[in-house]
Design an enzyme around this catalytic site. Structure first.
Site, PDB file in Angstrom:
ATOM      1  N   ILE A   1       0.842  -1.195   0.000  1.00  0.00           N
ATOM      2  CA  ILE A   1       0.000   0.000   0.000  1.00  0.00           C
ATOM      3  C   ILE A   1       0.879   1.249   0.000  1.00  0.00           C
ATOM      4  O   ILE A   1       1.873   1.333   0.706  1.00  0.00           O
ATOM      5  CB  ILE A   1      -0.920  -0.003   1.245  1.00  0.00           C
ATOM      6  CG1 ILE A   1      -1.756  -1.292   1.301  1.00  0.00           C
ATOM      7  CG2 ILE A   1      -1.801   1.238   1.294  1.00  0.00           C
ATOM      8  CD1 ILE A   1      -2.639  -1.535   0.103  1.00  0.00           C
ATOM      9  N   ASP A   2       0.476   2.257  -0.776  1.00  0.00           N
ATOM     10  CA  ASP A   2       1.235   3.505  -0.813  1.00  0.00           C
ATOM     11  C   ASP A   2       0.573   4.571   0.063  1.00  0.00           C
ATOM     12  O   ASP A   2      -0.400   4.288   0.775  1.00  0.00           O
ATOM     13  CB  ASP A   2       1.442   3.985  -2.250  1.00  0.00           C
ATOM     14  CG  ASP A   2       0.146   4.353  -2.976  1.00  0.00           C
ATOM     15  OD1 ASP A   2      -0.889   4.576  -2.313  1.00  0.00           O
ATOM     16  OD2 ASP A   2       0.176   4.425  -4.218  1.00  0.00           O
ATOM     17  N   VAL A   3       1.082   5.797   0.000  1.00  0.00           N
ATOM     18  CA  VAL A   3       0.578   6.875   0.860  1.00  0.00           C
ATOM     19  C   VAL A   3      -0.865   7.258   0.549  1.00  0.00           C
ATOM     20  O   VAL A   3      -1.522   7.904   1.359  1.00  0.00           O
ATOM     21  CB  VAL A   3       1.471   8.138   0.778  1.00  0.00           C
ATOM     22  CG1 VAL A   3       2.866   7.839   1.309  1.00  0.00           C
ATOM     23  CG2 VAL A   3       1.524   8.687  -0.639  1.00  0.00           C
ATOM     24  N   ASN A   4      -1.380   6.832  -0.606  1.00  0.00           N
ATOM     25  CA  ASN A   4      -2.766   7.108  -0.960  1.00  0.00           C
ATOM     26  C   ASN A   4      -3.734   6.061  -0.422  1.00  0.00           C
ATOM     27  O   ASN A   4      -4.937   6.133  -0.662  1.00  0.00           O
ATOM     28  CB  ASN A   4      -2.917   7.219  -2.481  1.00  0.00           C
ATOM     29  CG  ASN A   4      -2.155   8.389  -3.041  1.00  0.00           C
ATOM     30  OD1 ASN A   4      -2.178   9.481  -2.476  1.00  0.00           O
ATOM     31  ND2 ASN A   4      -1.451   8.173  -4.139  1.00  0.00           N
TER      32      ASN A   4
ATOM     33  N   HIS B   1      -3.877   2.849  -1.224  1.00  0.00           N
ATOM     34  CA  HIS B   1      -4.189   1.755  -2.147  1.00  0.00           C
ATOM     35  C   HIS B   1      -2.895   1.144  -2.667  1.00  0.00           C
ATOM     36  O   HIS B   1      -1.806   1.625  -2.380  1.00  0.00           O
ATOM     37  CB  HIS B   1      -5.098   2.222  -3.288  1.00  0.00           C
ATOM     38  CG  HIS B   1      -4.547   3.340  -4.109  1.00  0.00           C
ATOM     39  ND1 HIS B   1      -5.334   4.321  -4.641  1.00  0.00           N
ATOM     40  CD2 HIS B   1      -3.288   3.648  -4.494  1.00  0.00           C
ATOM     41  CE1 HIS B   1      -4.594   5.165  -5.326  1.00  0.00           C
ATOM     42  NE2 HIS B   1      -3.345   4.789  -5.256  1.00  0.00           N
TER      43      HIS B   1
END
Length: 134
Positions: free
Chosen positions: A14-17, A19
């Site tokens: 998962i990234d900072v967004n 997702h």
């Protein structure tokens, strides 16, 4: 032949967004291609026996819907077409409800392992690529 590889999205993907990071989709697709090769009887040792390697030269991916932690996904992989030295695998990343989250066409080139140059597809690989049932 179609292969279906099931996976679960992990927190490390998962990234900072919030997702799945776009690069992880490419990794999921790579896992799916490796699964297809193995199910087709074309694992790495088979490639060594044929004196070949394959190189991915193009990935055309459509990110349809985001994936989040805990999603259960299936990577579907099947041959799309084969040329003289290259071939295309069609891949879909599908969720448990059957919704396509991403799809891609991945072009690979057959390479002579010793000469490190493209070469014609060996019959064994071509036959697997022509065994389309989807």
């Amino acid at each position: 032949m179609v292969s279906e590889l099931e996976l679960v999205v992990r927190s490390t993907e998962i990234d900072v967004n919030g997702h799945v990071n776009n690069a992880k989709y490419l990794e999921y697709l790579e896992w799916g291609r490796e699964d297809w090769y193995e199910r087709a009887g074309l694992d790495y040792s088979a490639f060594l026996e044929m004196g070949i390697q394959t190189v991915t030269v193009n990935v055309n991916i459509n990110y349809r819907r985001e994936c989040v932690q805990g999603d259960r996904l299936t990577v579907r992989t099947h041959p799309r077409r084969a040329g003289r030295t290259s071939y295309v695998l069609k891949q879909e990343l599908v969720d448990a409800a059957g919704v396509v989250r991403a799809d891609a066409e991945v072009t690979s080139v057959c390479m002579d392992a010793a000469e490190r140059r493209s070469r014609e597809l060996p019959d064994r690989l071509r036959e697997a690529l022509q065994a389309v049932d989807a």
